[in-house]
Design a protein around this motif. Structure first.
Motif, mmCIF file in Angstrom:
data_model
loop_
_atom_site.group_PDB
_atom_site.id
_atom_site.type_symbol
_atom_site.label_atom_id
_atom_site.label_comp_id
_atom_site.label_asym_id
_atom_site.label_seq_id
_atom_site.Cartn_x
_atom_site.Cartn_y
_atom_site.Cartn_z
ATOM 1 N N LEU A 1 -11.313 -64.087 40.330
ATOM 2 C CA LEU A 1 -11.522 -62.655 40.186
ATOM 3 C C LEU A 1 -10.673 -61.964 41.245
ATOM 4 O O LEU A 1 -10.681 -62.384 42.413
ATOM 5 C CB LEU A 1 -12.982 -62.277 40.391
ATOM 6 N N VAL A 2 -9.967 -60.934 40.851
ATOM 7 C CA VAL A 2 -9.098 -60.221 41.785
ATOM 8 C C VAL A 2 -9.391 -58.737 41.703
ATOM 9 O O VAL A 2 -9.278 -58.130 40.628
ATOM 10 C CB VAL A 2 -7.618 -60.477 41.482
ATOM 11 N N GLU A 3 -9.768 -58.161 42.848
ATOM 12 C CA GLU A 3 -10.021 -56.725 42.922
ATOM 13 C C GLU A 3 -8.746 -55.988 43.330
ATOM 14 O O GLU A 3 -7.912 -56.538 44.055
ATOM 15 C CB GLU A 3 -11.119 -56.410 43.953
ATOM 16 N N SER A 4 -8.634 -54.759 42.893
ATOM 17 C CA SER A 4 -7.528 -53.898 43.296
ATOM 18 C C SER A 4 -7.982 -52.451 43.223
ATOM 19 O O SER A 4 -9.033 -52.144 42.663
ATOM 20 C CB SER A 4 -6.301 -54.119 42.412
ATOM 21 N N GLY A 5 -7.182 -51.578 43.821
ATOM 22 C CA GLY A 5 -7.456 -50.151 43.736
ATOM 23 C C GLY A 5 -8.045 -49.539 44.994
ATOM 24 O O GLY A 5 -8.260 -48.332 45.060
ATOM 25 N N GLY A 6 -8.306 -50.361 45.991
ATOM 26 C CA GLY A 6 -8.833 -49.820 47.235
ATOM 27 C C GLY A 6 -7.755 -49.067 48.003
ATOM 28 O O GLY A 6 -6.588 -49.059 47.638
ATOM 29 N N GLY A 7 -8.174 -48.419 49.075
ATOM 30 C CA GLY A 7 -7.227 -47.682 49.895
ATOM 31 C C GLY A 7 -7.922 -46.687 50.794
ATOM 32 O O GLY A 7 -9.140 -46.720 50.951
ATOM 33 N N CYS B 1 -11.307 -54.949 38.575
ATOM 34 C CA CYS B 1 -11.625 -56.355 38.781
ATOM 35 C C CYS B 1 -11.063 -57.106 37.592
ATOM 36 O O CYS B 1 -11.501 -56.886 36.454
ATOM 37 C CB CYS B 1 -13.133 -56.539 38.889
ATOM 38 N N ALA B 2 -10.106 -57.962 37.841
ATOM 39 C CA ALA B 2 -9.456 -58.720 36.772
ATOM 40 C C ALA B 2 -9.812 -60.195 36.889
ATOM 41 O O ALA B 2 -9.797 -60.754 37.991
ATOM 42 C CB ALA B 2 -7.945 -58.540 36.841
ATOM 43 N N ALA B 3 -10.110 -60.805 35.758
ATOM 44 C CA ALA B 3 -10.453 -62.218 35.733
ATOM 45 C C ALA B 3 -9.285 -63.028 35.188
ATOM 46 O O ALA B 3 -8.581 -62.588 34.275
ATOM 47 C CB ALA B 3 -11.678 -62.464 34.869
ATOM 48 N N VAL C 1 -15.612 -53.165 52.472
ATOM 49 C CA VAL C 1 -14.876 -54.039 51.571
ATOM 50 C C VAL C 1 -15.703 -54.172 50.299
ATOM 51 O O VAL C 1 -16.895 -54.468 50.365
ATOM 52 C CB VAL C 1 -14.623 -55.420 52.196
ATOM 53 N N TYR C 2 -15.068 -53.941 49.181
ATOM 54 C CA TYR C 2 -15.745 -53.985 47.887
ATOM 55 C C TYR C 2 -15.360 -55.277 47.157
ATOM 56 O O TYR C 2 -14.177 -55.622 47.062
ATOM 57 C CB TYR C 2 -15.366 -52.770 47.043
ATOM 58 N N TYR C 3 -16.379 -55.935 46.628
ATOM 59 C CA TYR C 3 -16.209 -57.190 45.922
ATOM 60 C C TYR C 3 -16.754 -57.077 44.507
ATOM 61 O O TYR C 3 -17.787 -56.440 44.284
ATOM 62 C CB TYR C 3 -16.989 -58.311 46.612
ATOM 63 N N CYS C 4 -16.089 -57.732 43.572
ATOM 64 C CA CYS C 4 -16.681 -57.895 42.252
ATOM 65 C C CYS C 4 -17.121 -59.346 42.105
ATOM 66 O O CYS C 4 -16.590 -60.250 42.764
ATOM 67 C CB CYS C 4 -15.734 -57.496 41.132
ATOM 68 N N ALA C 5 -18.124 -59.529 41.260
ATOM 69 C CA ALA C 5 -18.686 -60.854 41.053
ATOM 70 C C ALA C 5 -19.112 -61.003 39.599
ATOM 71 O O ALA C 5 -19.512 -60.028 38.963
ATOM 72 C CB ALA C 5 -19.864 -61.075 41.979
ATOM 73 N N ALA C 6 -19.045 -62.234 39.088
ATOM 74 C CA ALA C 6 -19.425 -62.528 37.706
ATOM 75 C C ALA C 6 -20.582 -63.515 37.714
ATOM 76 O O ALA C 6 -20.545 -64.514 38.453
ATOM 77 C CB ALA C 6 -18.246 -63.101 36.938
ATOM 78 N N GLY D 1 -12.130 -59.319 47.561
ATOM 79 C CA GLY D 1 -12.466 -58.007 48.089
ATOM 80 C C GLY D 1 -11.266 -57.078 48.231
ATOM 81 O O GLY D 1 -10.124 -57.519 48.364
ATOM 82 N N THR D 2 -11.564 -55.781 48.204
ATOM 83 C CA THR D 2 -10.557 -54.756 48.437
ATOM 84 C C THR D 2 -11.144 -53.713 49.379
ATOM 85 O O THR D 2 -12.305 -53.313 49.234
ATOM 86 C CB THR D 2 -10.080 -54.116 47.112
ATOM 87 N N GLN D 3 -10.360 -53.294 50.353
ATOM 88 C CA GLN D 3 -10.861 -52.376 51.388
ATOM 89 C C GLN D 3 -10.840 -50.943 50.869
ATOM 90 O O GLN D 3 -9.825 -50.474 50.341
ATOM 91 C CB GLN D 3 -9.989 -52.472 52.644
ATOM 92 N N VAL D 4 -11.943 -50.260 51.054
ATOM 93 C CA VAL D 4 -12.037 -48.824 50.791
ATOM 94 C C VAL D 4 -12.381 -48.133 52.098
ATOM 95 O O VAL D 4 -13.378 -48.476 52.744
ATOM 96 C CB VAL D 4 -13.104 -48.523 49.729
ATOM 97 N N THR D 5 -11.557 -47.185 52.487
ATOM 98 C CA THR D 5 -11.784 -46.425 53.714
ATOM 99 C C THR D 5 -11.808 -44.944 53.377
ATOM 100 O O THR D 5 -10.858 -44.417 52.795
ATOM 101 C CB THR D 5 -10.681 -46.700 54.748
ATOM 102 N N VAL D 6 -12.904 -44.291 53.732
ATOM 103 C CA VAL D 6 -13.066 -42.866 53.477
ATOM 104 C C VAL D 6 -13.068 -42.167 54.827
ATOM 105 O O VAL D 6 -13.993 -42.304 55.621
ATOM 106 C CB VAL D 6 -14.357 -42.567 52.711
#
Length: 123
Positions: free
Chosen positions: A4-10, A22-24, A93-98, A116-121
């Protein structure tokens, strides 16, 4: 290889939006419930949202209800988390899980995890 690969953080300003993906690979998500989790420094992992294998059932943590939306596209073997009205407290850090087809906000119901992908606000 099952992955599983997360993307889109920032980095985003308070009030802004991000869309996590989240792509499998190596397996199909069709029969899996998907959860999004997050972990901030010094804090325990938190279940943010989950969606059942059919997409017919979704659950949100109270902290994100009304701001986040989970969705899935089984044809693309992907799951998404649209995050609006972001707050500094959403930084993690945001994670997806199946895992379990029904989905859950509890991590023990999941077999496969992304990196995981890092989200910083922050302003």
């Amino acid at each position: 290889q099952l992955q599983l690969v997360e993307s889109g953080g920032g980095l985003v300003q308070p009030g802004g939006s991000l869309r996590l993906s989240c792509a499998a690979s190596g397996f199909t998500l069709d029969y899996y419930g998907i959860g999004w989790f997050r972990q901030a420094p010094g804090k325990e992992r938190e279940g943010v949202s989950c969606i059942s294998s059919s997409g017919g059932s979704t659950v949100y943590a109270d902290s994100v209800k009304g701001r986040f939306t989970i969705s899935r596209d089984n044809a693309k073997n992907m799951v998404f988390l649209q995050m609006n009205s972001l707050k500094p407290d959403d930084t993690a850090v945001y994670y997806c899980a199946a895992g379990s087809p029904l989905g859950s906000l509890r991590g023990e119901y999941y077999e496969y995890w992304g990196q995981g992908t890092q989200v910083t606000v922050s302003s």
